[in-house]
Design a protein around this motif. Structure first.
Motif, mmCIF file in Angstrom:
data_model
loop_
_atom_site.group_PDB
_atom_site.id
_atom_site.type_symbol
_atom_site.label_atom_id
_atom_site.label_comp_id
_atom_site.label_asym_id
_atom_site.label_seq_id
_atom_site.Cartn_x
_atom_site.Cartn_y
_atom_site.Cartn_z
ATOM 1 N N GLY A 258 0.813 -1.205 0.000
ATOM 2 C CA GLY A 258 0.000 0.000 0.000
ATOM 3 C C GLY A 258 0.846 1.254 0.000
ATOM 4 O O GLY A 258 2.076 1.205 -0.098
ATOM 5 N N ASP A 259 0.156 2.372 0.134
ATOM 6 C CA ASP A 259 0.810 3.671 0.207
ATOM 7 C C ASP A 259 -0.012 4.562 1.123
ATOM 8 O O ASP A 259 -0.895 4.076 1.839
ATOM 9 C CB ASP A 259 1.013 4.278 -1.186
ATOM 10 C CG ASP A 259 -0.284 4.411 -1.980
ATOM 11 O OD1 ASP A 259 -1.371 4.470 -1.364
ATOM 12 O OD2 ASP A 259 -0.214 4.474 -3.211
ATOM 13 N N ASP A 260 0.233 5.858 1.089
ATOM 14 C CA ASP A 260 -0.496 6.767 1.980
ATOM 15 C C ASP A 260 -1.991 6.824 1.666
ATOM 16 O O ASP A 260 -2.787 7.233 2.518
ATOM 17 C CB ASP A 260 0.117 8.170 1.925
ATOM 18 C CG ASP A 260 1.482 8.206 2.598
ATOM 19 O OD1 ASP A 260 1.653 7.519 3.629
ATOM 20 O OD2 ASP A 260 2.380 8.903 2.094
ATOM 21 N N ALA A 261 -2.400 6.394 0.469
ATOM 22 C CA ALA A 261 -3.820 6.376 0.107
ATOM 23 C C ALA A 261 -4.537 5.144 0.655
ATOM 24 O O ALA A 261 -5.757 5.065 0.592
ATOM 25 C CB ALA A 261 -3.984 6.441 -1.408
ATOM 26 N N GLY A 262 -3.791 4.172 1.162
ATOM 27 C CA GLY A 262 -4.395 2.988 1.763
ATOM 28 C C GLY A 262 -3.718 1.701 1.341
ATOM 29 O O GLY A 262 -2.874 1.675 0.445
ATOM 30 N N VAL A 263 -4.113 0.642 2.003
ATOM 31 C CA VAL A 263 -3.589 -0.691 1.706
ATOM 32 C C VAL A 263 -4.334 -1.234 0.492
ATOM 33 O O VAL A 263 -5.561 -1.232 0.448
ATOM 34 C CB VAL A 263 -3.748 -1.630 2.920
ATOM 35 C CG1 VAL A 263 -3.353 -3.051 2.571
ATOM 36 C CG2 VAL A 263 -2.930 -1.112 4.092
ATOM 37 N N THR A 264 -3.578 -1.697 -0.507
ATOM 38 C CA THR A 264 -4.179 -2.199 -1.740
ATOM 39 C C THR A 264 -4.215 -3.716 -1.808
ATOM 40 O O THR A 264 -5.024 -4.272 -2.538
ATOM 41 C CB THR A 264 -3.423 -1.676 -2.969
ATOM 42 O OG1 THR A 264 -2.046 -2.065 -2.858
ATOM 43 C CG2 THR A 264 -3.526 -0.169 -3.088
ATOM 44 N N ALA A 265 -3.344 -4.383 -1.057
ATOM 45 C CA ALA A 265 -3.309 -5.844 -1.125
ATOM 46 C C ALA A 265 -2.745 -6.434 0.161
ATOM 47 O O ALA A 265 -1.796 -5.891 0.743
ATOM 48 C CB ALA A 265 -2.467 -6.300 -2.312
ATOM 49 N N GLU B 26 13.548 -10.547 1.237
ATOM 50 C CA GLU B 26 13.865 -9.148 1.000
ATOM 51 C C GLU B 26 13.952 -8.424 2.330
ATOM 52 O O GLU B 26 13.219 -8.731 3.259
ATOM 53 C CB GLU B 26 12.771 -8.491 0.156
ATOM 54 C CG GLU B 26 12.610 -9.088 -1.215
ATOM 55 C CD GLU B 26 11.467 -8.430 -1.981
ATOM 56 O OE1 GLU B 26 10.982 -7.369 -1.555
ATOM 57 O OE2 GLU B 26 11.059 -9.002 -2.990
ATOM 58 N N PRO B 27 14.836 -7.451 2.424
ATOM 59 C CA PRO B 27 14.880 -6.676 3.674
ATOM 60 C C PRO B 27 13.611 -5.842 3.830
ATOM 61 O O PRO B 27 12.987 -5.453 2.841
ATOM 62 C CB PRO B 27 16.108 -5.781 3.490
ATOM 63 C CG PRO B 27 16.333 -5.726 2.014
ATOM 64 C CD PRO B 27 15.806 -7.002 1.448
ATOM 65 N N ALA B 28 13.221 -5.615 5.061
ATOM 66 C CA ALA B 28 12.036 -4.797 5.327
ATOM 67 C C ALA B 28 12.303 -3.368 4.861
ATOM 68 O O ALA B 28 13.422 -2.864 4.982
ATOM 69 C CB ALA B 28 11.719 -4.814 6.816
ATOM 70 N N PRO B 29 11.279 -2.705 4.320
ATOM 71 C CA PRO B 29 11.479 -1.313 3.900
ATOM 72 C C PRO B 29 11.785 -0.430 5.104
ATOM 73 O O PRO B 29 11.334 -0.701 6.215
ATOM 74 C CB PRO B 29 10.152 -0.923 3.268
ATOM 75 C CG PRO B 29 9.205 -2.033 3.502
ATOM 76 C CD PRO B 29 9.940 -3.182 4.070
ATOM 77 N N VAL B 30 12.552 0.606 4.863
ATOM 78 C CA VAL B 30 12.914 1.531 5.933
ATOM 79 C C VAL B 30 11.704 2.348 6.364
ATOM 80 O O VAL B 30 11.494 2.595 7.544
ATOM 81 C CB VAL B 30 14.057 2.463 5.466
ATOM 82 C CG1 VAL B 30 14.364 3.511 6.518
ATOM 83 C CG2 VAL B 30 15.292 1.645 5.124
ATOM 84 N N TYR B 31 10.888 2.745 5.396
ATOM 85 C CA TYR B 31 9.704 3.562 5.680
ATOM 86 C C TYR B 31 8.451 2.787 5.316
ATOM 87 O O TYR B 31 8.362 2.210 4.229
ATOM 88 C CB TYR B 31 9.743 4.863 4.873
ATOM 89 C CG TYR B 31 8.415 5.588 4.852
ATOM 90 C CD1 TYR B 31 7.994 6.328 5.950
ATOM 91 C CD2 TYR B 31 7.564 5.493 3.756
ATOM 92 C CE1 TYR B 31 6.760 6.972 5.950
ATOM 93 C CE2 TYR B 31 6.333 6.139 3.738
ATOM 94 C CZ TYR B 31 5.938 6.872 4.840
ATOM 95 O OH TYR B 31 4.724 7.503 4.839
ATOM 96 N N LEU B 32 7.482 2.766 6.221
ATOM 97 C CA LEU B 32 6.174 2.189 5.923
ATOM 98 C C LEU B 32 5.128 3.293 5.987
ATOM 99 O O LEU B 32 5.035 3.991 7.000
ATOM 100 C CB LEU B 32 5.800 1.110 6.943
ATOM 101 C CG LEU B 32 6.559 -0.199 6.893
ATOM 102 C CD1 LEU B 32 6.058 -1.142 7.982
ATOM 103 C CD2 LEU B 32 6.427 -0.851 5.530
ATOM 104 N N PRO B 33 4.342 3.454 4.929
ATOM 105 C CA PRO B 33 3.238 4.411 5.008
ATOM 106 C C PRO B 33 2.331 4.030 6.186
ATOM 107 O O PRO B 33 2.191 2.849 6.520
ATOM 108 C CB PRO B 33 2.517 4.234 3.670
ATOM 109 C CG PRO B 33 3.535 3.614 2.763
ATOM 110 C CD PRO B 33 4.402 2.779 3.641
ATOM 111 N N GLU B 34 1.702 5.001 6.785
ATOM 112 C CA GLU B 34 0.862 4.773 7.964
ATOM 113 C C GLU B 34 -0.171 3.651 7.772
ATOM 114 O O GLU B 34 -0.299 2.792 8.642
ATOM 115 C CB GLU B 34 0.165 6.076 8.383
ATOM 116 C CG GLU B 34 -0.698 5.951 9.612
ATOM 117 C CD GLU B 34 0.068 5.698 10.907
ATOM 118 O OE1 GLU B 34 -0.565 5.224 11.864
ATOM 119 O OE2 GLU B 34 1.282 5.967 10.960
#
Length: 160
Positions: free
Chosen positions: A17-24, A34-42
């Motif tokens: 997802g992104d800041d607009a919401g979770v898509t899947a 894969e390494p976890a992303p450094v930033y996760l949208p809220e």
């Protein structure tokens, strides 16, 4: 879009997802490579937290922002799925009646199968009219586990 994964009792869960919401949200039979992303949208961060609480048995509803992508008809079916309460089930026929088109049972079943938001949009709560656990994209064993988890491991599932 940002994707992250976490372990669950049913396998690796992938949240996108992104800041607009979770898509899947999906469950996979593989391990994270894969390494976890450094930033996760809220919304993604909240999805991971709330799903973790769900698996721990401390959450029954979700309130993070969702943004599933689908046709107008699929969106209608997914919205109707949100009305199926925790710990209960509905038949495909009941779901088609809920959206107002009893003749669309095959289309409703197809839209249910295309639900991109595993658990949160509770397609696992839809069963056959005879009470059978009909198809589930994540595998029938996962559907059975989710339904048992939601009923607390005891008693019968309620069809209505």
């Amino acid at each position: 879009m940002t994707t992250t994964t976490f372990d669950s009792p049913l396998g690796l869960v992938r949240v996108t997802g992104d800041d607009a919401g979770v898509t899947a949200i999906a469950c996979m039979d593989i391990t994270a490579d894969e390494p976890a992303p450094v930033y996760l949208p809220e919304p993604v961060e909240q999805a991971v937290l709330q799903l973790t609480e769900y698996f721990a048995g401390t959450r029954q509803t979700f309130d993070f922002l969702i943004n599933p992508v689908g046709t107008t008809f699929q969106q209608t079916v997914w919205k109707a799925l949100l009305d199926v309460p925790f710990g209960t089930t509905r038949s495909y026929l009941a779901l088609t009646r809920r959206i107002g088109d009893e003749k669309a049972i095959r289309a409703v079943a197809a839209a249910n199968g295309k639900n991109p938001l595993w658990i949160v949009v509770p397609c696992h709560r839809i069963i056959g009219s005879d009470g059978s656990l009909t198809g589930y994209a994540g595998g029938l064993w996962r559907k059975q586990w989710l339904l048992e988890h939601e009923r607390g491991g005891t008693g019968q599932l309620s069809l209505f």
